[in-house]
Design an enzyme around this catalytic site. Structure first.
Site, PDB file in Angstrom:
ATOM      1  N   ASN A   1      -1.491  -7.530   0.616  1.00  0.00           N
ATOM      2  CA  ASN A   1      -0.955  -8.614   1.452  1.00  0.00           C
ATOM      3  C   ASN A   1      -1.654  -9.902   1.027  1.00  0.00           C
ATOM      4  OD1 ASN A   1      -0.039 -10.309   3.423  1.00  0.00           O
ATOM      5  ND2 ASN A   1      -1.213  -9.370   5.098  1.00  0.00           N
TER       6      ASN A   1
ATOM      7  N   LYS B   1      -1.007 -12.770   1.868  1.00  0.00           N
ATOM      8  CA  LYS B   1      -0.965 -13.763   2.954  1.00  0.00           C
ATOM      9  C   LYS B   1      -0.523 -15.130   2.401  1.00  0.00           C
ATOM     10  CE  LYS B   1      -4.662 -11.310   5.249  1.00  0.00           C
ATOM     11  NZ  LYS B   1      -5.382 -11.235   6.506  1.00  0.00           N
TER      12      LYS B   1
ATOM     13  N   HIS C   1       2.563  -7.561  11.760  1.00  0.00           N
ATOM     14  CA  HIS C   1       1.171  -7.875  11.416  1.00  0.00           C
ATOM     15  C   HIS C   1       0.537  -8.639  12.585  1.00  0.00           C
ATOM     16  CE1 HIS C   1      -2.323  -9.525   9.387  1.00  0.00           C
ATOM     17  NE2 HIS C   1      -2.127  -8.640   8.432  1.00  0.00           N
TER      18      HIS C   1
ATOM     19  N   GLU D   1      -1.419 -11.050  12.678  1.00  0.00           N
ATOM     20  CA  GLU D   1      -1.402 -12.517  12.542  1.00  0.00           C
ATOM     21  C   GLU D   1      -0.069 -13.069  13.033  1.00  0.00           C
ATOM     22  OE1 GLU D   1      -2.659 -12.807   8.451  1.00  0.00           O
ATOM     23  OE2 GLU D   1      -4.693 -12.250   9.024  1.00  0.00           O
TER      24      GLU D   1
ATOM     25  N   GLU E   1      -4.330  -1.331  11.724  1.00  0.00           N
ATOM     26  CA  GLU E   1      -5.160  -2.487  11.414  1.00  0.00           C
ATOM     27  C   GLU E   1      -5.817  -3.006  12.690  1.00  0.00           C
ATOM     28  OE1 GLU E   1      -3.914  -4.373   7.487  1.00  0.00           O
ATOM     29  OE2 GLU E   1      -2.897  -5.482   9.055  1.00  0.00           O
TER      30      GLU E   1
ATOM     31  N   GLY F   1     -10.218  -9.377   8.137  1.00  0.00           N
ATOM     32  CA  GLY F   1     -10.904 -10.549   7.601  1.00  0.00           C
ATOM     33  C   GLY F   1     -12.307 -10.770   8.128  1.00  0.00           C
TER      34      GLY F   1
ATOM     35  N   SER G   1     -10.485  -5.394   6.228  1.00  0.00           N
ATOM     36  CA  SER G   1     -11.726  -5.552   5.473  1.00  0.00           C
ATOM     37  C   SER G   1     -11.984  -4.441   4.452  1.00  0.00           C
ATOM     38  CB  SER G   1     -12.916  -5.676   6.428  1.00  0.00           C
ATOM     39  OG  SER G   1     -12.812  -6.870   7.169  1.00  0.00           O
TER      40      SER G   1
HETATM   41  C1  PEP Z   1      -4.454  -7.770   6.418  1.00  0.00           C
HETATM   42  O1  PEP Z   1      -4.249  -8.961   6.563  1.00  0.00           O
HETATM   43  O2  PEP Z   1      -3.514  -6.964   6.547  1.00  0.00           O
HETATM   44  C2  PEP Z   1      -5.803  -7.326   6.101  1.00  0.00           C
HETATM   45  C3  PEP Z   1      -6.063  -6.059   6.146  1.00  0.00           C
HETATM   46  O3  PEP Z   1      -6.697  -8.306   5.784  1.00  0.00           O
HETATM   47  P1  PEP Z   1      -8.192  -8.094   5.245  1.00  0.00           P
HETATM   48  O4  PEP Z   1      -8.145  -7.004   4.208  1.00  0.00           O
HETATM   49  O5  PEP Z   1      -8.564  -9.411   4.658  1.00  0.00           O
HETATM   50  O6  PEP Z   1      -9.038  -7.705   6.406  1.00  0.00           O
END
Ligand code: PEP
Length: 244
Positions: free
Chosen positions: A10, A12, A96, A98, A164, A170, A207
């Site tokens: 992803n 982003k 997601h 976000e 997630e 993040g 992460s």
């Molecule tokens: C994500 O945005 O789906 C995600 C897992 O981000 P990160 O790996 O940066 O935590």
């Protein structure tokens, strides 16, 4: 990796054209000594046609980070599933955190998107996850159950679920191995018993990096991972995608 994993990048709202080209060209150079994972690359919308071309004749598969819940219409600024499909995306990330947080997407909207994606014969990658407070209050399984109950249709031949935890995205924080396994087993069981779905592809996201990927992907025996921050770093992806 003995089991072929599904790895979803992803990107982003990152990478310009030049950076995307460098990253894809380097990804294509990765030397897979064993069977490679199934790699899905999800760039921002304006990069999709460009990356689609770069991925031609490679084993990488194109995905989108979201889609609108309606097929077409007066939705200024949005992108339709028709174009996402025409440009070659096979998978779409949906729900997601976000988007749930920034755009107040509800489980009901997420379900409408899942239905649309399935009706277009594409594959949704459905994100679920609890907040830090919900984890601390130990209400996380209830929250995840509600998300699954509303967003997942019954009787599918398979579904991809990306667990997630919001507090992990993040932040550098990850759940323990046992915590990931607990959720994985809960999701498998809930979807089998309540939705009559026997094939669940369970991804962990939050992460993930080259340091913790082995523990998460191999020791926790998840079916793959949704990767944000590390997915735009070639050194990280080189290590993650070639885990032995
Ligand atoms: C994500 O945005 O789906 C995600 C897992 O981000 P990160 O790996 O940066 O935590």
């Amino acid at each position: 990796m003995s089991q072929v994993k599904l790895i979803v990048s992803n990107w982003k709202m990152n990478l310009n054209f030049k950076e995307a080209k460098i990253l894809v060209n380097n990804l294509k150079k990765i030397n897979f000594k064993t069977t490679p994972p199934i790699n899905i690359i999800c760039p921002q919308f304006i990069l999709l046609p460009f990356v689609s071309n770069l991925l031609l004749k490679s084993s990488f598969i194109l995905g989108a980070q979201d889609c609108h819940y309606k097929k077409k219409g007066p939705y200024t600024g949005d992108t339709s599933i028709e174009l996402i499909k025409e440009i070659g995306c096979k998978y779409i990330i949906v729900g997601h955190s976000e988007r749930r947080q920034e755009y107040k997407e509800t489980d009901k909207t997420v379900k409408e998107k899942v239905d649309l994606i399935l009706s277009e014969k594409l594959k949704p990658i459905l994100c679920i996850g609890e907040s830090e407070i919900e984890r601390k209050k130990k209400s996380y399984l209830k929250i995840l159950q509600k998300q699954l109950d509303i967003c997942v249709p019954k009787n599918l031949s398979e579904i991809i679920i990306a667990y997630e935890p919001i507090w992990s995205i993040g932040t550098g924080l990850t759940p323990s191995l046992q915590e990931i396994i607990e959720v994985k087993e809960f999701v498998y069981k809930f979807l089998k018993n309540n939705k009559n779905i026997n094939k669940v592809i369970f991804l962990y996201g939050g992460s993930v990096n080259s340091q913790n990927a082995k523990e998460i992907l191999i020791d926790a025996k998840v079916d793959g991972s949704l990767i944000g921050g590390s997915s735009i770093k070639i050194e990280e992806m080189n290590k993650i995608l070639t885990l032995g």
